[in-house]
Design a protein around this motif. Structure first.
Motif, PDB file in Angstrom:
ATOM      1  N   ALA A  61       0.806  -1.068   0.071  1.00  0.00           N
ATOM      2  CA  ALA A  61      -0.056   0.086  -0.036  1.00  0.00           C
ATOM      3  C   ALA A  61       0.828   1.264   0.147  1.00  0.00           C
ATOM      4  O   ALA A  61       0.365   2.119  -0.428  1.00  0.00           O
ATOM      5  CB  ALA A  61      -0.846   0.028   1.217  1.00  0.00           C
ATOM      6  N   VAL A  62       1.966   1.343   0.718  1.00  0.00           N
ATOM      7  CA  VAL A  62       2.912   2.387   0.644  1.00  0.00           C
ATOM      8  C   VAL A  62       4.254   1.819  -0.102  1.00  0.00           C
ATOM      9  O   VAL A  62       4.840   0.937   0.092  1.00  0.00           O
ATOM     10  CB  VAL A  62       3.451   2.649   2.040  1.00  0.00           C
ATOM     11  N   ILE A  63       4.699   2.773  -1.129  1.00  0.00           N
ATOM     12  CA  ILE A  63       5.923   2.389  -1.641  1.00  0.00           C
ATOM     13  C   ILE A  63       6.704   3.660  -1.675  1.00  0.00           C
ATOM     14  O   ILE A  63       6.343   5.028  -1.364  1.00  0.00           O
ATOM     15  CB  ILE A  63       5.767   2.243  -3.405  1.00  0.00           C
ATOM     16  N   GLY A  64       8.137   3.468  -1.858  1.00  0.00           N
ATOM     17  CA  GLY A  64       8.950   4.805  -1.808  1.00  0.00           C
ATOM     18  C   GLY A  64       9.478   5.272  -3.281  1.00  0.00           C
ATOM     19  O   GLY A  64       9.619   4.263  -4.217  1.00  0.00           O
ATOM     20  N   VAL A  65       9.311   6.309  -3.729  1.00  0.00           N
ATOM     21  CA  VAL A  65       9.536   6.902  -4.765  1.00  0.00           C
ATOM     22  C   VAL A  65      10.784   7.728  -4.651  1.00  0.00           C
ATOM     23  O   VAL A  65      10.992   8.580  -3.811  1.00  0.00           O
ATOM     24  CB  VAL A  65       8.351   7.735  -5.259  1.00  0.00           C
ATOM     25  N   ALA A  66      11.814   7.594  -5.597  1.00  0.00           N
ATOM     26  CA  ALA A  66      13.062   8.348  -5.560  1.00  0.00           C
ATOM     27  C   ALA A  66      12.777   9.768  -5.759  1.00  0.00           C
ATOM     28  O   ALA A  66      12.330   9.906  -7.006  1.00  0.00           O
ATOM     29  CB  ALA A  66      14.123   7.617  -6.436  1.00  0.00           C
ATOM     30  N   ALA A  67      12.910  10.794  -5.060  1.00  0.00           N
ATOM     31  CA  ALA A  67      13.108  12.226  -5.215  1.00  0.00           C
ATOM     32  C   ALA A  67      14.063  12.999  -5.530  1.00  0.00           C
ATOM     33  O   ALA A  67      14.084  14.047  -6.305  1.00  0.00           O
ATOM     34  CB  ALA A  67      12.190  12.712  -4.079  1.00  0.00           C
ATOM     35  N   GLU A  68      15.310  12.358  -5.237  1.00  0.00           N
ATOM     36  CA  GLU A  68      16.722  12.981  -5.579  1.00  0.00           C
ATOM     37  C   GLU A  68      17.714  12.142  -5.623  1.00  0.00           C
ATOM     38  O   GLU A  68      17.591  11.147  -4.634  1.00  0.00           O
ATOM     39  CB  GLU A  68      16.764  13.952  -4.364  1.00  0.00           C
ATOM     40  N   SER A  69      18.769  12.287  -6.183  1.00  0.00           N
ATOM     41  CA  SER A  69      19.925  11.318  -6.001  1.00  0.00           C
ATOM     42  C   SER A  69      21.160  12.055  -6.464  1.00  0.00           C
ATOM     43  O   SER A  69      21.171  12.727  -7.220  1.00  0.00           O
ATOM     44  CB  SER A  69      19.654  10.068  -6.928  1.00  0.00           C
ATOM     45  N   GLY A  70      22.274  11.239  -6.221  1.00  0.00           N
ATOM     46  CA  GLY A  70      23.748  11.810  -6.650  1.00  0.00           C
ATOM     47  C   GLY A  70      24.683  10.784  -6.305  1.00  0.00           C
ATOM     48  O   GLY A  70      24.557   9.780  -5.571  1.00  0.00           O
ATOM     49  N   CYS A  71      25.978  10.902  -6.905  1.00  0.00           N
ATOM     50  CA  CYS A  71      26.904   9.925  -6.774  1.00  0.00           C
ATOM     51  C   CYS A  71      28.048  10.648  -7.011  1.00  0.00           C
ATOM     52  O   CYS A  71      28.274  11.571  -8.081  1.00  0.00           O
ATOM     53  CB  CYS A  71      26.766   8.758  -7.772  1.00  0.00           C
ATOM     54  N   ARG A  72      29.182  10.208  -6.287  1.00  0.00           N
ATOM     55  CA  ARG A  72      30.715  10.724  -6.461  1.00  0.00           C
ATOM     56  C   ARG A  72      31.522   9.658  -6.921  1.00  0.00           C
ATOM     57  O   ARG A  72      31.448   8.718  -6.083  1.00  0.00           O
ATOM     58  CB  ARG A  72      31.166  11.308  -5.142  1.00  0.00           C
ATOM     59  N   HIS A  73      32.324   9.714  -8.026  1.00  0.00           N
ATOM     60  CA  HIS A  73      33.059   8.618  -8.484  1.00  0.00           C
ATOM     61  C   HIS A  73      34.371   8.879  -7.859  1.00  0.00           C
ATOM     62  O   HIS A  73      34.908   9.941  -8.316  1.00  0.00           O
ATOM     63  CB  HIS A  73      32.854   8.339  -9.850  1.00  0.00           C
TER      64      HIS A  73
END
Length: 145
Positions: A61-73
């Motif tokens: 009934a409840v899910i997580g939606v990605a609102a922001e992301s980032g990555c340092r390589h």
């Protein structure tokens, strides 16, 4: 200009998930393509949640939606590396969770990449934000640093 933060080490993270790279993850330069790191980060977090019985991707009934992301390589990974994804939680809000993930090649202690993403918990039917369910809140609070 500020200095770049140092590379994370394994002890900076709370839980680990082992993920294998695939032949198709390598790009023309012979290393894992940058977009694959995002998939590894997403997979590590969701795998932890599914294993804990806190995420039902098909009918919850409840899910997580990605609102922001980032990555340092920091360094390249390549097939056939095994990636150990260290997971911690940087912030728990009313409806959002910031996951922070360090990706470690094989037995290396320093991260080859570090990323984050923010899940906003939403009602599947309305796609509107809801409070983090109690069981999930307890689980992610134990991952907080």
């Amino acid at each position: 200009m500020s200095e770049r933060a140092p590379r994370g080490v394994r002890s900076d993270y709370v839980r680990f998930v082992a993920l294998t790279t695939r032949w198709a993850d390598n790009d023309a330069y012979g290393h894992v393509n940058n977009v694959v790191y995002y998939a590894l980060i997403d997979t590590a977090v969701n795998q932890l949640l599914i294993q804990a019985g806190l995420l039902d991707v098909t009918s919850g009934a409840v899910i997580g939606v990605a609102a922001e992301s980032g990555c340092r390589h920091h360094a390249s990974a390549a097939y056939p590396d095994v990636i150990h994804a260290g997971v911690r939680v940087g912030r728990v809000g009313t409806s959002s969770i910031r996951y922070e993930v360090g990706l470690f090649r094989n037995d290396e202690d320093q991260a080859c990449a570090e990323g984050f993403f923010v899940h906003v918990m939403v009602a599947r039917q309305t796609m509107r934000p809801v409070e983090i369910p109690a069981g999930l809140r307890g689980f992610v609070e134990r991952l907080a640093r």
